[in-house]
Scaffold this active site. Structure first.
Site, short mmCIF file in Angstrom:
data_model
loop_
_atom_site.label_atom_id
_atom_site.label_comp_id
_atom_site.label_asym_id
_atom_site.label_seq_id
_atom_site.Cartn_x
_atom_site.Cartn_y
_atom_site.Cartn_z
N HIS A 1 0.75 8.05 3.80
CA HIS A 1 1.59 7.56 4.61
C HIS A 1 2.53 8.53 5.48
O HIS A 1 3.40 8.27 6.05
CB HIS A 1 2.58 6.41 4.29
CG HIS A 1 2.07 5.17 4.14
ND1 HIS A 1 2.12 4.45 3.06
CD2 HIS A 1 1.16 4.37 5.06
CE1 HIS A 1 1.50 3.32 2.85
NE2 HIS A 1 0.72 3.32 4.32
N HIS B 1 -10.24 1.78 9.60
CA HIS B 1 -8.87 1.51 8.99
C HIS B 1 -8.66 0.08 9.81
O HIS B 1 -9.23 -0.26 10.86
CB HIS B 1 -7.97 2.54 9.80
CG HIS B 1 -6.41 1.89 9.79
ND1 HIS B 1 -5.77 1.45 10.70
CD2 HIS B 1 -5.36 2.12 8.59
CE1 HIS B 1 -4.43 1.03 10.36
NE2 HIS B 1 -4.19 1.61 9.28
#
Length: 376
Positions: free
Chosen positions: A184, A285
């Protein structure tokens, strides 16, 4: 036949588009710039004068016209282009009576492998969620093993706790399940240089986005410094030009385009081809619900270098929400859709506020000294 209406709507942190044509058909799309949906909506509104009266079949032409209308770039613009692009592909598939993957070159696989996003934190919670996912039929799971206070830990403690959490998941699922490690964008390049190699012994399928995405060169450099760990990047990149630079610098073995951010299907298929030319794979994604999942599946079905599709528990929860998919998950896989277009119905009369991301935009991690943890 011409475009007679372009409708843009924001529902919480979700943004949808509907494009109607003079023959009575409607194409649907969604953007993935979830932090700024109202800004994306405003950009789509600026597209309306150009799109009204246009031929909906000129998809590639419209992509370039919308992208080049003004000398400005960024995720808000490409997200708006993406939503319109998806709606135009949906329209074309519906008019021709075929799923969009048929228009992208046809089917190269019979089903779409999924990896489940695990929402937990900490070794015990993630191990339990991983075990449940495997019992449900998933052959791959994705999780963030960084400790909650990662910004304030010593380097040694950061590495030890991250590695221990990853070990707990690997020990639970065994060697027959792929682990996708999501960091992240939380680490500095120097932290990443210590953390990423420590995960190598657990043989992850990939490690994703260790550092902030401000610089393509910095992302690529982290990948080159950890050659023993396959790297994945790209969920926040917008264009083929950014992906070209990333791949040319040998920084990623997996690319992560989001069809709701990186220019829709028109652009994402070019990104997939760039990756193929560099012997890199595509792990699409997606975390924003059934519409973008189904749009991603159209690409996954038609490209040779696809590996696994991101799947959020949110898709199961929103199966009867505003956007509904024509297929449902079967264990850890999605069937290849056979319905014309994207295979999605969208009901914008459903005005419920959607919370796709689970946090206010203003709530981000801070270090103990009060500084922003995401800043390097």
């Amino acid at each position: 036949m011409e475009i007679v209406e372009v409708e843009s709507a924001v529902r919480g942190d979700a943004h949808f588009v509907q494009v109607r044509t003079s023959d009575g058909r409607t194409g649907v799309g969604q953007s993935a710039c979830w932090g700024y949906p109202d800004a994306v909506h405003a950009v789509v509104q600026t597209f309306r004068p150009y799109l009204l009266g246009a031929d909906p079949d000129r998809i590639e032409h419209h992509w370039h016209h919308l992208y080049r209308m003004g000398p400005f770039r960024g995720s808000v613009l490409t997200a708006a282009v993406s939503a319109v692009d998806l709606a135009l592909w949906d329209l074309l598939g519906k008019r021709l009576g075929v799923p969009v993957w048929q228009l992208l070159g046809g089917r190269v696989r019979d089903r779409i492998r999924l990896h489940l996003l695990l929402p937990g934190t900490g070794a015990q919670a993630l191990a339990e969620q991983a075990a449940a996912a495997v019992a449900d039929g998933f052959t791959a799971v994705k999780f963030d093993p960084l400790p909650a206070a990662y910004g304030d830990l010593s380097q040694a403690r950061l590495v030890a706790e991250t590695e221990a959490t990853t070990a707990a998941v690997r020990d639970t699922v065994g060697p027959d399940v792929d682990l996708l490690i999501e960091l992240h964008r939380k680490l500095t390049p120097l932290q990443a240089q210590a953390v990423v190699p420590a995960l190598a012994r657990h043989l992850p399928l990939l490690v994703e986005d260790p550092v902030q995405i401000d610089s393509v060169s910095s992302q690529a450099e982290v990948g080159r410094r950890a050659p023993q760990v396959p790297m994945a990047n790209g969920e926040r990149l917008h264009t083929i030009w950014e992906f070209k630079e990333l791949l040319a610098q040998a920084g990623a073995q997996y690319v992560r385009p989001d069809v709701g951010l990186a220019g829709g299907l028109s652009h994402a298929r070019k990104i997939a081809a760039l990756a193929e030319a560099h012997h890199a794979a595509v792990v699409t994604h997606n975390c924003l619900g059934p519409l973008l999942t189904m749009a991603s599946v159209q690409l996954d079905t038609a490209i040779p270098n696809f590996v696994t599709q991101e799947y959020s528990p949110l898709d199961d929860q929103l199966a009867d929400g505003p956007a509904r998919a024509c297929v449902r998950r079967e264990g850890g896989f999605l069937p290849v859709p056979q319905e014309p277009g994207l295979g999605v119905t969208l009901d914008l009369t459903d005005t419920r506020t959607l919370d796709l991301t689970g946090r206010p935009l203003t709530r981000i991690p801070l270090r103990a000294d009060g500084s922003v943890a995401y800043a390097v």
